[in-house]
Design an enzyme around this catalytic site. Structure first.
Site, PDB file in Angstrom:
ATOM      1  N   LYS A 255       0.985  -1.115   0.177  1.00 22.27           N
ATOM      2  CA  LYS A 255       0.012  -0.018   0.057  1.00 22.27           C
ATOM      3  C   LYS A 255       0.823   1.242   0.073  1.00 22.27           C
ATOM      4  O   LYS A 255       2.061   1.261   0.410  1.00 22.27           O
ATOM      5  CB  LYS A 255      -0.987   0.024   1.158  1.00 22.27           C
ATOM      6  CG  LYS A 255      -0.084   0.120   2.498  1.00 22.27           C
ATOM      7  CD  LYS A 255      -0.046   1.580   3.004  1.00 22.27           C
ATOM      8  CE  LYS A 255       0.893   1.474   4.362  1.00 22.27           C
ATOM      9  NZ  LYS A 255       1.064   2.935   4.823  1.00 22.27           N
TER      10      LYS A 255
ATOM     11  N   ASP B 186      -4.021  -1.531   9.789  1.00 24.28           N
ATOM     12  CA  ASP B 186      -3.927  -1.516   8.234  1.00 24.28           C
ATOM     13  C   ASP B 186      -4.710  -2.684   7.471  1.00 24.28           C
ATOM     14  O   ASP B 186      -4.970  -2.676   6.460  1.00 24.28           O
ATOM     15  CB  ASP B 186      -2.385  -1.439   7.610  1.00 24.28           C
ATOM     16  CG  ASP B 186      -1.861  -0.161   7.692  1.00 24.28           C
ATOM     17  OD1 ASP B 186      -2.572   0.866   8.084  1.00 24.28           O
ATOM     18  OD2 ASP B 186      -0.709  -0.080   7.710  1.00 24.28           O
TER      19      ASP B 186
END
Length: 335
Positions: free
Chosen positions: A18, A156
């Site tokens: 990410k 996350d």
């Protein structure tokens, strides 16, 4: 091997890295975590997770990784992949048979680099285990339940269950999908990751210790980008926002305090590429935004030559990780 295990088919998941296009700190929560507003994007760079029936009664994990990353992986028993499989099994309960799984994780995302490889692996394991047991739809576990499990695994993890660009709030557990955020050709990203340790807890501790006033400008940038992405942006338009986005990370000063050598290296990378340079999460990975993968690959070649020639000196005792990839509009998966 049990009869239930014999009926299992192999499951393969790609676990993407990410990127934080923005990261605004908007306050301190009662639980001690910092509340954020961030635009996160999955990348084409990914780990590969395979799940198959285990020979014995316990889940197993085999990790294939570059030697330089092994020291940062920690004990296999503590890997989030095994934790995610166990959490999925506990959530399913007795609704379906949940035989033991053998996991094979091929690490391609640098470890401890601000790219959330471990969290992505956990999301892939959670999703893949449910698929392997025949619980892949909503009938056994709802999306809300899966998101709650993900939030318990790590801040996350919930983002990676969405599968594309998203607005991430709270401590990471509040995720709003941006399904049509990027129109046309995906933006290119050049990743440059110095081989240094910048622990996320230490960066947040440095941020708190500094007593920095909340930066309303970063939050405004993050919220403005969220609105634009909800309406849809082209890669070229996002590329034109790079100068603003590269500074829209409230952890930049804290990361620099932990590792001061990142400051001159970021400046040198900006001079070399002629582009604004951002920081993903708490670092140390830096990113440069381009309108296409072709442009990012051209910049990758330039950076690699500079590193090899010694004209771009990165902090750390080894050359930096350098790779061109793309912002993915949705999670790529293989079954």
């Amino acid at each position: 091997m049990t009869d239930a295990a014999r009926r299992l088919g192999p499951v393969v998941r790609l676990a993407p890295a990410k990127l934080n296009l923005t990261l605004a700190i908007i306050g301190r929560r009662p639980d001690g975590y910092h509340a954020i507003h961030s635009i996160m994007a999955p990348l084409g760079l990914s780990d590969r997770l395979s799940l198959a029936p285990a020979v014995g009664p316990a889940d197993t994990l085999h990790v294939v990784a570059h030697e330089r990353d092994r020291a940062n992986l920690g004990p296999t028993a503590d890997n989030l992949v095994l934790g995610a499989i166990a959490a999925a099994r506990a959530a399913v309960g007795g609704a379906l048979p949940t035989p033991a799984l053998a996991a094979r994780l091929e690490k391609r995302i640098p470890v401890a680099a601000g790219l959330a490889g471990g969290s992505s692996d956990a999301a892939a394991a959670l999703d893949g285990a449910l698929e392997a047991w025949g619980a892949g739809g909503e009938a056994v576990l709802s999306t809300d339940v899966r998101q709650r499990i993900a939030a318990r695994l790590g801040s996350d993890v919930a983002f990676f269950l969405v599968g594309g660009l998203a607005i991430v709030e709270g401590r990471g557990e509040q995720v709003t999908d941006l399904p049509d955020a990027i129109r046309g050709e995906p933006p290119g990203i050049l990743l440059v990751g110095p081989r240094i340790a910048v622990p996320t807890p230490a960066v947040f501790a440095a941020y708190a210790a500094a007593g920095t006033a909340l930066n309303g400008a970063t939050r405004q940038t993050s919220e403005h980008l969220a609105g634009e992405l909800q309406r849809g942006l082209t890669a070229r338009t996002l590329h034109d926002r790079a100068g603003i986005l590269a500074s829209a990370n409230d952890l930049l000063p804290a990361t620099a305090a932990i590792e001061p050598a990142l400051v001159p290296f970021r400046r040198a990378l900006a001079r070399l590429t002629g582009r604004p340079v951002g920081l993903s999460g708490s670092g140390p990975t830096l990113w440069v935004l381009y309108p296409s993968l072709e442009r990012a690959r051209a910049a990758e070649a330039v950076v690699r030559r500079a590193v090899e020639a010694g004209s771009l000196a990165a902090p750390g005792d080894r050359p930096p990780f350098v790779m061109a990839t793309v912002i993915a509009s949705h999670r790529d998966s293989q079954r």
